[in-house]
Motif scaffolding. Structure first.
Motif, PDB file in Angstrom:
ATOM      1  N   GLU A  87      34.378  25.307  -6.817  1.00  0.00           N
ATOM      2  CA  GLU A  87      33.550  25.630  -7.977  1.00  0.00           C
ATOM      3  C   GLU A  87      33.734  24.565  -9.043  1.00  0.00           C
ATOM      4  O   GLU A  87      34.872  24.161  -9.345  1.00  0.00           O
ATOM      5  CB  GLU A  87      33.943  26.994  -8.547  1.00  0.00           C
ATOM      6  N   ILE A  89      31.534  22.793 -12.751  1.00  0.00           N
ATOM      7  CA  ILE A  89      30.316  22.621 -13.544  1.00  0.00           C
ATOM      8  C   ILE A  89      30.118  21.123 -13.730  1.00  0.00           C
ATOM      9  O   ILE A  89      31.038  20.429 -14.186  1.00  0.00           O
ATOM     10  CB  ILE A  89      30.418  23.377 -14.880  1.00  0.00           C
ATOM     11  N   TRP A 101      22.599  20.532 -16.434  1.00  0.00           N
ATOM     12  CA  TRP A 101      23.904  21.181 -16.203  1.00  0.00           C
ATOM     13  C   TRP A 101      23.806  22.086 -14.983  1.00  0.00           C
ATOM     14  O   TRP A 101      22.917  22.941 -14.920  1.00  0.00           O
ATOM     15  CB  TRP A 101      24.320  22.002 -17.427  1.00  0.00           C
ATOM     16  N   HIS A 103      25.823  24.616 -12.155  1.00  0.00           N
ATOM     17  CA  HIS A 103      26.998  25.362 -11.686  1.00  0.00           C
ATOM     18  C   HIS A 103      27.044  25.178 -10.175  1.00  0.00           C
ATOM     19  O   HIS A 103      26.183  25.689  -9.465  1.00  0.00           O
ATOM     20  CB  HIS A 103      26.865  26.835 -12.066  1.00  0.00           C
ATOM     21  N   ASP A 104      28.018  24.423  -9.714  1.00  0.00           N
ATOM     22  CA  ASP A 104      28.098  24.007  -8.312  1.00  0.00           C
ATOM     23  C   ASP A 104      29.185  24.821  -7.609  1.00  0.00           C
ATOM     24  O   ASP A 104      30.333  24.827  -8.044  1.00  0.00           O
ATOM     25  CB  ASP A 104      28.455  22.507  -8.302  1.00  0.00           C
ATOM     26  N   ARG A 105      28.786  25.520  -6.531  1.00  0.00           N
ATOM     27  CA  ARG A 105      29.771  26.337  -5.799  1.00  0.00           C
ATOM     28  C   ARG A 105      29.621  26.103  -4.296  1.00  0.00           C
ATOM     29  O   ARG A 105      28.499  25.811  -3.834  1.00  0.00           O
ATOM     30  CB  ARG A 105      29.547  27.814  -6.080  1.00  0.00           C
ATOM     31  N   HIS A 124      23.506  25.202  -5.924  1.00  0.00           N
ATOM     32  CA  HIS A 124      23.387  24.671  -7.284  1.00  0.00           C
ATOM     33  C   HIS A 124      22.592  25.662  -8.120  1.00  0.00           C
ATOM     34  O   HIS A 124      21.509  26.069  -7.716  1.00  0.00           O
ATOM     35  CB  HIS A 124      22.610  23.353  -7.274  1.00  0.00           C
ATOM     36  N   ILE A 127      22.222  25.695 -15.124  1.00  0.00           N
ATOM     37  CA  ILE A 127      22.721  26.465 -16.282  1.00  0.00           C
ATOM     38  C   ILE A 127      22.476  25.700 -17.588  1.00  0.00           C
ATOM     39  O   ILE A 127      23.160  25.919 -18.586  1.00  0.00           O
ATOM     40  CB  ILE A 127      24.226  26.801 -16.141  1.00  0.00           C
ATOM     41  N   HIS A 131      23.877  26.359 -21.337  1.00  0.00           N
ATOM     42  CA  HIS A 131      24.655  25.333 -22.027  1.00  0.00           C
ATOM     43  C   HIS A 131      24.072  25.060 -23.413  1.00  0.00           C
ATOM     44  O   HIS A 131      24.802  24.942 -24.397  1.00  0.00           O
ATOM     45  CB  HIS A 131      24.662  24.061 -21.188  1.00  0.00           C
TER      46      HIS A 131
END
Ligand SMILES: Nc1nc2c(ncn2[C@@H]2O[C@H](COP(=O)(O)OP(=O)(O)OP(=O)(O)O)[C@@H](O)[C@H]2O)c(=O)[nH]1
Length: 441
Positions: A87, A89, A101, A103-105, A124, A127, A131
């Motif tokens: 995880e 960002i 921006w 949020h990569d998981r 992906h 966000i 932000h």
């Protein structure tokens, strides 16, 4: 599982992913091979065709260099088994040049025969709007002369700050991030005398779900800061029931100093710096109350400077003021911390001596009388003169119901002292005191 079922499930999965508007990626950490869905490219303003040939090089090209390093570390921790999934960002460069921006998981799906990480898959989520909102909130918070925050309490008493604004550095000397991770950093700085009251007020607000307000001190680098907190609680559900407060804390040190000064002024006689009559009578009433409840003995002394009119007439009113101040200074020198001395009018004074009977009071006041009567005063023409006072003392008694009973006895004793020639101390009712009636408490 039948073929139909498998493709039906695949279609469902695709629909779910499309519904979440998530970009998806698959990366072979061994070969560098990379696959992305259309949404992955679209988030950055591209079609997937425009990004061809697709490989890990695209990620390296579009990811912000600072974030790339953090992302690599997060991957490594996951590959080493320290985290259940990857995880991070990160910022990715949009086709039009700005940063998006993300949020990569992701999660490791397979390893090579040698045990090296192979296929990793992930998503992906854009966000950027969150932000921007966070930045707006921080900007607003900067304009507020205090700290805005979100505070949360769980049923088991656990507490946390999901958000604190930058102002927290000034009030608590801690980084906002540190407080987000450990709420106790805030509470350990609270002045020990205020800690319990603060905790109590939070618990009351938790129980009644009523607005929380509290004035308390924090001690930062040896300096006391008065703070006032105001917050509104809301009951929320986060896997379990919690109470979350949305509020702010402002610095009220200046107001508190002003209040303290005003209070001091309201109970002080300006010329001598002793207490004024109002305060003395209030304390006298309180001492009488204490006596009636717990039999805490005390004495009351009434003092009147002798021939003061003649001092004024001979040496001038200003010189008279100097004598009043000198008498106050003598008192301050000789009395102890719990004694209360005040100017009750012109050249009249009252002294309250807790835990002191008339004989002990007589010994003390007679000492002060001797010191004061021995003091020499000089006027502008270097003429010297001396002053003196007479005093009447009484001790609280079982039949005293109102404080004017004590005042009238002390006055009677003072009258006798004046009548007997002045510069002397009398007690009422009269009793024999052997010398050496020193106060023991
Ligand atoms: N300098 C000065 N004089 C004051 C102040 N307040 C009251 N006085 C004066 O104190 C004097 C009190 O005089 P009296 O009540 O006649 O008493 P006394 O001259 O001290 O005589 P005895 O009390 O009988 O010994 C008056 O002249 C008042 O004007 C003050 O704040 N400063």
């Amino acid at each position: 599982m039948s073929q139909v079922n498998a493709s039906e499930q695949l279609n469902r999965l695709k629909a779910i992913i499309e519904g979440t508007r998530a970009g998806t990626w698959e990366w072979n950490a061994h070969t560098g091979e990379q696959r992305i869905n259309e949404r992955w490219a679209e988030m950055l303003g591209y079609s997937s065709r425009e990004l061809e040939p697709i490989s890990i090089a695209i990620w390296h090209r579009l990811c912000h260099p600072d974030d790339l390093a953090r992302s690599n570390e997060a991957f490594q921790r996951h590959f080493d088994g320290e985290t259940p999934y990857y995880e991070c960002i990160v910022r990715l460069r949009h086709k039009e040049g700005h940063w998006v921006w993300i949020h990569d998981r992701g999660r490791l799906m397979s390893r090579t025969a040698e045990g090296d990480p192979e296929w990793v898959v992930g998503t992906h989520i854009d966000i950027s709007q969150q932000h921007i909102n966070a930045q707006l909130l921080n900007k607003l918070a900067e304009t507020i002369p205090g700290v805005i925050y979100i505070f949360r309490m769980y049923a088991d008493g656990r507490v946390e700050f999901p958000y604190v604004s930058e102002g927290v550095r000034e009030f608590y000397g801690r980084e906002p991030d540190a407080i987000l991770q450990d709420a106790s950093l805030v509470f350990e700085l609270v002045h020990p005398e205020d800690a319990q009251r603060l905790q109590q007020s939070i618990l009351e607000s938790y129980r009644a779900l009523g607005q929380w307000t509290c004035e308390y001190r924090v001690v930062l680098n040896g300096r006391e800061i008065w703070l006032e907190g105001i917050a509104t609680p809301e009951r929320e559900w986060l896997d379990q029931e919690v109470v979350t407060w949305y509020g702010m804390v402002v610095d009220i040190s200046h107001r508190k100093a002003l209040e303290a000064r005003l209070l001091e002024l309201s109970v002080t006689d300006e010329l001598t710096g002793l207490y004024n009559r109002r305060f003395l009578l209030q304390r006298l009433a309180e001492l009488l109350d204490d006596y009636r409840r717990h039999e805490v003995v005390f004495s009351l002394v009434q003092v009147d400077l002798d021939w003061f009119k003649s001092i004024n007439d001979t040496y001038g009113h200003l010189m008279g003021d100097e004598v009043l101040k000198a008498f106050a200074a003598t008192l301050k020198n000789r009395l102890r911390k719990g004694d209360i001395a005040g100017r009750s009018g012109g050249e009249e004074f009252l002294i309250l001596l807790p835990h002191t009977d008339t004989c002990e009071a007589l010994e003390l006041i007679d000492d002060i009388r001797a010191v004061f009567a021995g003091t020499e005063f000089f006027n502008d023409e270097l003429q010297t003169f001396k002053a003196s006072f007479s005093a009447g003392i009484t001790q609280v008694q079982a039949e005293d119901e109102r404080f004017d009973q004590l005042l009238s006895r002390a006055d009677k004793a003072l009258y006798k002292a004046k009548d007997a020639g002045r510069n002397r101390v009398h007690i009422e009712p009269d009793r024999h005191c052997s010398k050496g009636g020193k106060r023991t408490r």
